[in-house]
Design a protein around this motif. Sequence first.
Motif, PDB file in Angstrom:
ATOM      1  N   ARG A 262       0.832  -1.200   0.000  1.00  0.00           N
ATOM      2  CA  ARG A 262       0.000   0.000   0.000  1.00  0.00           C
ATOM      3  C   ARG A 262       0.870   1.254   0.000  1.00  0.00           C
ATOM      4  NH1 ARG A 262      -4.464   0.066   4.546  1.00  0.00           N
ATOM      5  NH2 ARG A 262      -4.972  -1.833   3.357  1.00  0.00           N
ATOM      6  N   VAL A 263       1.878   1.276   0.869  1.00  0.00           N
ATOM      7  CA  VAL A 263       2.780   2.425   0.927  1.00  0.00           C
ATOM      8  C   VAL A 263       3.510   2.586  -0.401  1.00  0.00           C
ATOM      9  CG1 VAL A 263       4.837   3.381   2.029  1.00  0.00           C
ATOM     10  CG2 VAL A 263       3.056   2.322   3.427  1.00  0.00           C
ATOM     11  N   ALA A 264       3.956   1.469  -0.959  1.00  0.00           N
ATOM     12  CA  ALA A 264       4.650   1.529  -2.251  1.00  0.00           C
ATOM     13  C   ALA A 264       3.723   2.060  -3.333  1.00  0.00           C
ATOM     14  CB  ALA A 264       5.180   0.147  -2.631  1.00  0.00           C
ATOM     15  N   GLY A 265       2.437   1.716  -3.257  1.00  0.00           N
ATOM     16  CA  GLY A 265       1.478   2.227  -4.230  1.00  0.00           C
ATOM     17  C   GLY A 265       1.324   3.732  -4.128  1.00  0.00           C
ATOM     18  N   ILE A 266       1.301   4.244  -2.903  1.00  0.00           N
ATOM     19  CA  ILE A 266       1.221   5.692  -2.713  1.00  0.00           C
ATOM     20  C   ILE A 266       2.443   6.369  -3.312  1.00  0.00           C
ATOM     21  CG2 ILE A 266       1.164   7.542  -1.005  1.00  0.00           C
ATOM     22  CD1 ILE A 266      -0.334   5.583   0.861  1.00  0.00           C
ATOM     23  N   VAL A 267       3.626   5.811  -3.024  1.00  0.00           N
ATOM     24  CA  VAL A 267       4.864   6.397  -3.543  1.00  0.00           C
ATOM     25  C   VAL A 267       4.925   6.281  -5.059  1.00  0.00           C
ATOM     26  CG1 VAL A 267       7.383   6.245  -3.522  1.00  0.00           C
ATOM     27  CG2 VAL A 267       6.105   6.016  -1.392  1.00  0.00           C
ATOM     28  N   LYS A 268       4.401   5.205  -5.610  1.00  0.00           N
ATOM     29  CA  LYS A 268       4.331   5.057  -7.067  1.00  0.00           C
ATOM     30  C   LYS A 268       3.579   6.238  -7.670  1.00  0.00           C
ATOM     31  CE  LYS A 268       2.268   2.027 -10.626  1.00  0.00           C
ATOM     32  NZ  LYS A 268       1.116   2.856 -11.033  1.00  0.00           N
ATOM     33  N   GLY A 269       2.435   6.592  -7.082  1.00  0.00           N
ATOM     34  CA  GLY A 269       1.671   7.722  -7.579  1.00  0.00           C
ATOM     35  C   GLY A 269       2.419   9.035  -7.444  1.00  0.00           C
ATOM     36  N   ILE A 270       3.118   9.210  -6.327  1.00  0.00           N
ATOM     37  CA  ILE A 270       3.911  10.428  -6.137  1.00  0.00           C
ATOM     38  C   ILE A 270       5.007  10.498  -7.189  1.00  0.00           C
ATOM     39  CG2 ILE A 270       5.469  11.655  -4.568  1.00  0.00           C
ATOM     40  CD1 ILE A 270       3.881  10.416  -2.237  1.00  0.00           C
ATOM     41  N   ALA A 271       5.690   9.378  -7.417  1.00  0.00           N
ATOM     42  CA  ALA A 271       6.774   9.351  -8.404  1.00  0.00           C
ATOM     43  C   ALA A 271       6.252   9.652  -9.806  1.00  0.00           C
ATOM     44  CB  ALA A 271       7.467   7.992  -8.377  1.00  0.00           C
ATOM     45  N   GLU A 272       5.116   9.059 -10.171  1.00  0.00           N
ATOM     46  CA  GLU A 272       4.542   9.333 -11.488  1.00  0.00           C
ATOM     47  C   GLU A 272       4.174  10.814 -11.611  1.00  0.00           C
ATOM     48  OE1 GLU A 272       2.474   4.985 -12.445  1.00  0.00           O
ATOM     49  OE2 GLU A 272       1.312   6.556 -11.454  1.00  0.00           O
ATOM     50  N   GLY A 273       3.658  11.386 -10.529  1.00  0.00           N
ATOM     51  CA  GLY A 273       3.344  12.804 -10.538  1.00  0.00           C
ATOM     52  C   GLY A 273       4.582  13.662 -10.690  1.00  0.00           C
ATOM     53  N   CYS A 274       5.661  13.262 -10.027  1.00  0.00           N
ATOM     54  CA  CYS A 274       6.917  14.009 -10.135  1.00  0.00           C
ATOM     55  C   CYS A 274       7.432  14.005 -11.571  1.00  0.00           C
ATOM     56  CB  CYS A 274       7.965  13.419  -9.192  1.00  0.00           C
ATOM     57  SG  CYS A 274       7.715  13.857  -7.451  1.00  0.00           S
ATOM     58  N   VAL A 275       7.297  12.887 -12.258  1.00  0.00           N
ATOM     59  CA  VAL A 275       7.710  12.824 -13.660  1.00  0.00           C
ATOM     60  C   VAL A 275       6.888  13.810 -14.484  1.00  0.00           C
ATOM     61  CG1 VAL A 275       7.768  11.366 -15.718  1.00  0.00           C
ATOM     62  CG2 VAL A 275       8.542  10.449 -13.529  1.00  0.00           C
ATOM     63  N   LEU A 276       5.584  13.871 -14.238  1.00  0.00           N
ATOM     64  CA  LEU A 276       4.719  14.790 -14.976  1.00  0.00           C
ATOM     65  C   LEU A 276       5.042  16.245 -14.668  1.00  0.00           C
ATOM     66  CD1 LEU A 276       1.275  12.975 -14.570  1.00  0.00           C
ATOM     67  CD2 LEU A 276       2.698  13.071 -16.620  1.00  0.00           C
ATOM     68  N   ALA A 277       5.578  16.505 -13.472  1.00  0.00           N
ATOM     69  CA  ALA A 277       5.923  17.872 -13.082  1.00  0.00           C
ATOM     70  C   ALA A 277       7.372  18.210 -13.404  1.00  0.00           C
ATOM     71  CB  ALA A 277       5.676  18.063 -11.591  1.00  0.00           C
ATOM     72  N   GLY A 278       8.157  17.231 -13.845  1.00  0.00           N
ATOM     73  CA  GLY A 278       9.557  17.470 -14.166  1.00  0.00           C
ATOM     74  C   GLY A 278      10.438  17.648 -12.953  1.00  0.00           C
ATOM     75  N   THR A 279      10.040  17.079 -11.827  1.00  0.00           N
ATOM     76  CA  THR A 279      10.793  17.259 -10.585  1.00  0.00           C
ATOM     77  C   THR A 279      11.310  15.929 -10.065  1.00  0.00           C
ATOM     78  OG1 THR A 279      10.725  18.329  -8.414  1.00  0.00           O
ATOM     79  CG2 THR A 279       8.828  17.004  -9.015  1.00  0.00           C
ATOM     80  N   ALA A 280      12.344  15.985  -9.241  1.00  0.00           N
ATOM     81  CA  ALA A 280      12.927  14.784  -8.648  1.00  0.00           C
ATOM     82  C   ALA A 280      12.313  14.532  -7.283  1.00  0.00           C
ATOM     83  CB  ALA A 280      14.437  14.935  -8.512  1.00  0.00           C
ATOM     84  N   LEU A 281      12.044  13.280  -6.969  1.00  0.00           N
ATOM     85  CA  LEU A 281      11.637  12.876  -5.624  1.00  0.00           C
ATOM     86  C   LEU A 281      12.899  12.417  -4.907  1.00  0.00           C
ATOM     87  CD1 LEU A 281       9.343  12.359  -3.603  1.00  0.00           C
ATOM     88  CD2 LEU A 281       9.078  10.082  -4.616  1.00  0.00           C
TER      89      LEU A 281
END
Length: 361
Positions: free
Chosen positions: A126-145
């Motif tokens: 579940r936690v990994a799924g949340i982070v997956k979404g954050i990471a995908e969002g970061c790619v769309l925003a052009g930012t590094a997590l």
Amino acid sequence: MSETPSAEGGASYAAAGVDIEAGDRAVELMKEWVKKTQRAEVAGLGGLGGFAGLFDASALKRYERPLLASATDGVGTKVDIARRMGVYDTIGHDLVAMVMDDIVVCGAEPLFMTDYICVGKVHPERVAGIVKGIAEGCVLAGTALVGGETAEHPGLLGPDDFDVAGAGTGVVEADRLLGADRIRTGDVVIAMASSGLHSNGYSLVRHVLFDRAKMSLETQVDELGRTLGEELLEPTKIYSLDCLALTRTTEVHAFSHITGGGLANNLARVVPDHLHAAVDRSTWAPGAVFDLVGTAGRVERLELEKTLNMGVGMMAVVPAASVDVALTTLADRGVDAWVAGEIIERGDHGTGAALTGDYAS
């Protein structure tokens, strides 16, 4: 002070409800997603699991006077929808949008982000799924997590409860800083469509649809073309790279991220005191979900408008000569955008911004 062992054995962190091994497992599962967000400035610097995220600031040497922009936010009670639906890999998009689209408003390029995930019990997948979404969002925003924290709070949160928050940093050249001091009479207000409710007003939405209208997440809503739960969990649109593209292709005076407080209040934040932003409702029709909330709860239009985005997620204020290029740039990037209003002298209109007319049908 020492603990007194119980009949079942000595006290332990695990017995108190904190599972360190599950936390370690969650970190391993999220690593591949975090890696996808790397920019050149963070590659090879520590990696996930360190005490602090690192960013190579020598990249800022190309700026004459770099200004760092910082923002922090969460996604509010929308997390309750994700929890109830058991869908965890989209809420991260909302988090990135709420943070990075605030940063880009001043013209700043997003650089890096950190997250904070608080749970009642660590479920690694579940936690990994949340982070997956954050990471995908970061790619769309052009930012590094570059890092984050997962905290387990048994006794304060239920086993399935969680919340997320994040903080981000961007950079803008001082002489390219956008804002109220650039706006002039005759400037044009361009609206960019939202993907839905985004991540604001969910306390009102949940009260209206669940408590008053007695709807469920599984309710199929014909006007929406899907279930209520699917509509409410639609991720917030991330505009960061679209806004930056505008600043590269034409002159932009200001952006306004339409979040809590609604369209008029957020647009007013970037309008100088001697001017007024007049936005014409007839230039767009809010999506069906806004009408659903208003009708189901008998919510007055003014209350809806000061709580929800009403179909507009970001606004740009540009000179009249920039309108055509701005609209073409956004269209080429797949962003639905239109001329929604103009900047006029304050006169008797009052300060800030206001909506006029009626919405298109």
